[in-house]
Design an enzyme around this catalytic site. Structure first.
Site, PDB file in Angstrom:
ATOM      1  N   ASP A 233      45.653   2.456 116.526  1.00  0.00           N
ATOM      2  CA  ASP A 233      45.044   2.097 115.261  1.00  0.00           C
ATOM      3  C   ASP A 233      45.358   0.613 115.088  1.00  0.00           C
ATOM      4  OD1 ASP A 233      43.768   2.025 112.869  1.00  0.00           O
ATOM      5  OD2 ASP A 233      44.712   3.818 112.067  1.00  0.00           O
TER       6      ASP A 233
HETATM    7  C1  BGC Z   1      41.807   2.623 110.337  1.00  0.00           C
HETATM    8  C2  BGC Z   1      41.069   3.231 111.504  1.00  0.00           C
HETATM    9  C3  BGC Z   1      39.917   2.348 111.876  1.00  0.00           C
HETATM   10  C4  BGC Z   1      40.481   1.009 112.264  1.00  0.00           C
HETATM   11  C5  BGC Z   1      39.436   0.048 112.747  1.00  0.00           C
HETATM   12  C6  BGC Z   1      42.164   1.171 110.541  1.00  0.00           C
HETATM   13  O1  BGC Z   1      42.440   0.577 109.334  1.00  0.00           O
HETATM   14  O2  BGC Z   1      42.963   3.361 110.079  1.00  0.00           O
HETATM   15  O3  BGC Z   1      40.623   4.515 111.189  1.00  0.00           O
HETATM   16  O4  BGC Z   1      39.173   2.910 112.920  1.00  0.00           O
HETATM   17  O5  BGC Z   1      41.112   0.448 111.128  1.00  0.00           O
HETATM   18  O6  BGC Z   1      38.721  -0.529 111.751  1.00  0.00           O
END
Ligand code: BGC
Length: 730
Positions: A233
Site C-alpha cells: 500500500d
Molecule cells: C489506499 C489504497 C490505494 C492506494 C493507491 C492508499 O491510500 O489505501 O487502497 O490503492 O492508496 O492510491
C-alpha cells in the site's frame, strides 16, 4: 514466454534496472527497461472504476477530459446483490476499462472483513462473511483479468479500521485469522489465480503487513502457492531489510523521492554496509523481478499479443444498471406502500440532500471521475416523465466536514497528505459550524414539512456521504449526520406513509425513528446508474432482490469488536471477539439486531421447503454434500429469491458459531413458479481451524443444514452424519 526465457531475461538485467522495477518511479508506475522490451508497470485505483490520471511525479491531476469513466457500484453494493454473475460482469467491465485506459494493474477489489460498522472503508469491502466474499471475489478477479489486466486484492491483511491505519498493531488469534480474515484472499489466490495482492498498512502481530514474512512468505507463497506480485500500500513500507527479505515485490509510496524509497538506493547501502550479504540480497531482488516478469508475461505485456480494452462502451450501461438494481435492499414494507403507482402520484415530494448528490468524486482513493452519475432525483424524473410534478426539498444542510480527502486543494488529491495519521476528530464540528448547521436545518425542516402536506407521496433520500464513508478515518458512531434523525422523525409525524431511503456504504443507527417508519429502503453508492435503478424499484419496474452482506446492529455499542474486543484500540488493537464477527456473534449470543445478515424483502413472496441432504461418496473435486429443496414464488410478481444454507455442528468439540453460511443461490422465479434447487457443499463447509495442528480439520459427527431467508429466519432444517475428516481445497 517459458519460465526459462523469463529467467534468461532476468539475467540480462543490470542491478539498477532490477531495482527500478521493484519500486515506484512515479506515483502509480515503475520504470521499464526499454532496451529489453520491458515496459513500465502502470497501476491505478480502484474498486469503483478506473481513477483519474495524475502527473507521474505528483498528486496533481492531469486535468484533461479523457479520463472520465464508468462509475461502478461500490463493493458493499455488489456484495448486496449476492450475484456471482454480476461480480464477474462488473469485474470484466472494470478490467476492460483499466486496459482501455492503459493500465496494467487495477488496485481492486478491496475485500477486508467488516469487523465493525464504523470502519470508514466498509463501502469498499464486501461485508462481514468470508464465504460470501470468497464466492464474489473469485468471479470478479476472473472478470478483471480476462482483459490482460492484473487485479490487486487488498488490503492483505486485517486492515479493518482506518483509525491509526498506518501503524496499528493487530492482535488476532490464528484461528480467527484463518477462518474469518483470510479466506477471501485465499480463494482469490487459489481459485481466482489473481496476479496481484496489496499489503495492508497496519501491523499484524508486531510487523507491518507489507513486509510481514508470516503473511507474505509463509502463508501467501508457501501455503497458497501465489506466483504474482505483492505490492505495498502506498507508504506502507518502513524497513528496507524486512521488505527485501520478507516477501514484498513492489514498493509504492505517496512522495516523489523515488530513488530513496526503501526498495531503491537504500538496498545498495544495506549491501555496502554489510547489513545483508550480497548473495542473499541479489537472490531476493531476482526473485521479485521474476514475479513481476511472470505477471507481465501473463498479461501479454512482453509478447505484443495484448488486448487493448476500451471504456465508456454503450453496452456497459446495462451491466451497471443491473448491478445497481440488484443491490438495493428493501428493509421494511409493512403497509405495502411500495411500489408506488406512477399513475396515482401526480405530485411527488422528494426530501433529502442525497437525492441530489453525486457520490463518485468522494471516498478517498476509490474516488471516480464519472462519465455521469444519475442521482435519485434525476432517476425519479427519468422514470416518471412529464406527468408527475416533482418537488424537491434538501431537508437538511450538508456542509463538508474536514476529512483529509475532502480538501481538494488546487487540483491536488487529498492522498498527498494521506500518510499523516488520520483521526476521527475531523468529524467534530466547531461551535460556530454547529450553530450555522442548526439554523439551516431548521429552515430546511420547515420548508420540507410545508411541502409534505399536499404531496401524493413523499420520498426521503438521506443517509451518509463520503465525508463519513471514507478512507483515512472511521465514523465516531452509527448515527445519521446533519440532523437527519430529527428531520425524519418530524416528517414521519406528518407523513407516516413517507418512504425512507438511506444511501450509505455501511450500517446506520435508525433507532430514533425506525418504529415510526413503515417503509425503508437501503441503497448504496450504487454507481452511475444508481439513481435510476432506485427510481425503477420505488415505482415497481424492478422487484428488489438485494440482501444485506453484513448485520445492521442496533448501535455500534452492541458490536462484538466493542463488547468482546477492542475498537479502535490504541497502538495495538486486540480482536478479543475472535471468530465471533458479525452474525457469528449476534446469532450465537442471541443479541438483537436492527436487521440480520442476509436480510432483504421483495415485492413478492417465496416459500422454501423440503430440504434434504446426501453425503456424496465420490469426493473428487472436494464435493461433499448435496442439498436439495423446493422453492416457489407464491406472489403475483416475478422476482429473485435468495436461498441461504448455513451449517451448524450439532455437538461441537470446540467453540463454534451457532451457524455459518456455506452456500447460497439467487433464484429468479415467475409468479406461481416452483423449482427444485440443488446446492453442493464442499468439504471446507465443515472445517474449522485447529490451532494445535495448525491446519483446518473437520470432526466426524452430526451436522445440521439450515435453509434460511436470512441469518435470523431459518425456514427448514435437515441433518447429516458426516465422517469425512480431510476435506479442504488444496
Ligand atoms: C489506499 C489504497 C490505494 C492506494 C493507491 C492508499 O491510500 O489505501 O487502497 O490503492 O492508496 O492510491
Amino acid at each position: 514466454m517459458t519460465k526459462e526465457k523469463l529467467k534468461e531475461l532476468v539475467s540480462q538485467l543490470t542491478l539498477q534496472e532490477k531495482l527500478d522495477m521493484i519500486h515506484g518511479n512515479g506515483i502509480f508506475a515503475t520504470k521499464g527497461v526499454e532496451r529489453l522490451g520491458i515496459p513500465p508497470f502502470i497501476t491505478s485505483d480502484g474498486p469503483r472504476g478506473v481513477r483519474k490520471d495524475f502527473k507521474n511525479d505528483s498528486w496533481t491531476e492531469i486535468g484533461f477530459s479523457y479520463d472520465s469513466v464508468s462509475y461502478l457500484p461500490c463493493n458493499s453494493a455488489l456484495a448486496a446483490t449476492w450475484n456471482r454473475e454480476l461480480a464477474y460482469a462488473t469485474g470484466k467491465l472494470l478490467g476492460k476499462e483499466a486496459r482501455g485506459r492503459g493500465k496494467d494493474m487495477i488496485l481492486a477489489p478491496g475485500i477486508n472483513i467488516m469487523r465493525t460498522p464504523l470502519c470508514g472503508r466498509s463501502f469498499e469491502y464486501m461485508g462481514e462473511d468470508p464465504y460470501l466474499i470468497s464466492e464474489l471475489v473469485v468471479p470478479m478477479v476472473h472478470g478483471i483479468e480476462e482483459n490482460d489486466v492484473s487485479a490487486c486484492i487488498k488490503h492483505f491483511a486485517v486492515n479493518n479500521q482506518e483509525t491509526r491505519r498506518l501503524d496499528v498493531d493487530v492482535e488476532v488469534s490464528e484461528r480467527a485469522l484463518r477462518e474469518i480474515y483470510l479466506p477471501g484472499f485465499e480463494a482469490a489466490v487459489k481459485k481466482g489465480k489473481v496476479n496481484g495482492i496489496m499489503g495492508a498498512y497496519n501491523k499484524l502481530q508486531g510487523t507491518h503487513c507489507c513486509h510481514n514474512a508470516y503473511l507474505l512468505n509463509e502463508i501467501l507463497r508457501m501455503e497458497w502457492g501465489f506466483e504474482g506480485i505483492t505490492i505495498s500500500d502506498r507508504g506502507g513500507v518502513h524497513d528496507t531489510k524486512e521488505a527485501l527479505i520478507n516477501g514484498l515485490d513492489m514498493e509504492m509510496s505517496a512522495t516523489d523521492n523515488f530513488s530513496e524509497y526503501y526498495m531503491a538506493a537504500p538496498i545498495l547501502r544495506l549491501i555496502e554496509n554489510g547489513e545483508i550479504d550480497k548473495k542473499t540480497a541479489y537472490a531476493k531482488i531476482d526473485e521479485k523481478v521474476r514475479h513481476i516478469l511472470h505477471v507481465m508475461n501473463n498479461l501479454h505485456m512482453l509478447d505484443g499479443e495484448r488486448c487493448c480494452g476500451s471504456y465508456n462502451d454503450y453496452g456497459d450501461k446495462a451491466v451497471l444498471r443491473q448491478a445497481a438494481r440488484e443491490s438495493i435492499v428493501l428493509l421494511k414494507n409493512e403497509k405495502n406502500i411500495l411500489p408506488l403507482d406512477k399513475k396515482k402520484v401526480k405530485k411527488l415530494l422528494v426530501v433529502g440532500e442525497n437525492a441530489n448528490r453525486q457520490h463518485a468524486p468522494g471516498g478517498g482513493s476509490a474516488e471516480i471521475k464519472a462519465l455521469y452519475e444519475i442521482t435519485p432525483l434525476m432517476g425519479l424524473h427519468m422514470v416518471l416523465g412529464g406527468n408527475t410534478e416533482i418537488v424537491y426539498q434538501p431537508g437538511y444542510f450538508n456542509k463538508d466536514i474536514g476529512n483529509i480527502w475532502a480538501a481538494d486543494k488546487d487540483n491536488q488529491s487529498g492522498q498527498a497528505d494521506s500518510l499523516a495519521t488520520a483521526s476521527a476528530e475531523a468529524q467534530k464540528n466547531t461551535e460556530e459550524q454547529k450553530r450555522y448547521q442548526q439554523e439551516m436545518n431548521e429552515k430546511y425542516l420547515q420548508e420540507a414539512l410545508e411541502s409534505a402536506k399536499d404531496a401524493d407521496a413523499v420520498i426521503y433520500v438521506g443517509g451518509l456521504t463520503h465525508d463519513y464513508d471514507t478512507e483515512g478515518q472511521d465514523r465516531i458512531n452509527m448515527k445519521l449526520p446533519y440532523g437527519q434523525d430529527r428531520l425524519i422523525s418530524e416528517l414521519l409525524k406528518v407523513r407516516p406513509d413517507m418512504v425512507v431511503v438511506l444511501t450509505a456504504g455501511s450500517p446506520i443507527d435508525m433507532s430514533a425513528w425506525i418504529h415510526a417508519a413503515d417503509t425503508l429502503v437501503f441503497s448504496w453508492y450504487a454507481g452511475m446508474e444508481g439513481g435510476i435503478a432506485l427510481a425503477e424499484m420505488l415505482f415497481g419496474d424492478v422487484n428488489p432482490s438485494g440482501h444485506l452482506p453484513e448485520t445492521f446492529p442496533i448501535s455500534e455499542k452492541n458490536c462484538p469488536a466493542v463488547i468482546l474486543g477492542e475498537f479502535p484500540g490504541g497502538d495495538r488493537v486486540h480482536y478479543g471477539e475472535d471468530i465471533y464477527v458479525g452474525y457469528r456473534y449476534y446469532d450465537t449470543f442471541d443479541i438483537e439486531t436492527a436487521f440480520p445478515f442476509g436480510y432483504g424483502l421483495s415485492y413478492t413472496d417465496f416459500v422454501m421447503t423440503g430440504i434434504r441432504a446426501e453425503v456424496l461418496e465420490d469426493t473428487t473435486d472436494n464435493k461433499c454434500v448435496k442439498v436439495d429443496f423446493d422453492i416457489s414464488n407464491i406472489g403475483r410478481r416475478a422476482g429473485a429469491a435468495l436461498a441461504q444454507v448455513y451449517v451448524a455442528d450439532k455437538y461441537p468439540r470446540v467453540q463454534k458459531p451457532a451457524k455459518e453460511l456455506k452456500a447460497f443461490e439467487k433464484i429468479y422465479l415467475e409468479p406461481g413458479e416452483t423449482r427444485e434447487i440443488t446446492m453442493i457443499l464442499e468439504g471446507d463447509a465443515f472445517t474449522y481451524y485447529d490451532e494445535t495442528s495448525h491446519g483446518f480439520k473437520a470432526d466426524a459427527g452430526s451436522y445440521m443444514l439450515l435453509l434460511a431467508k436470512n441469518a435470523d429466519e431459518v425456514v427448514d432444517i435437515t441433518e447429516i452424519e458426516f465422517n469425512c475428516t480431510s476435506y479442504r481445497i488444496s
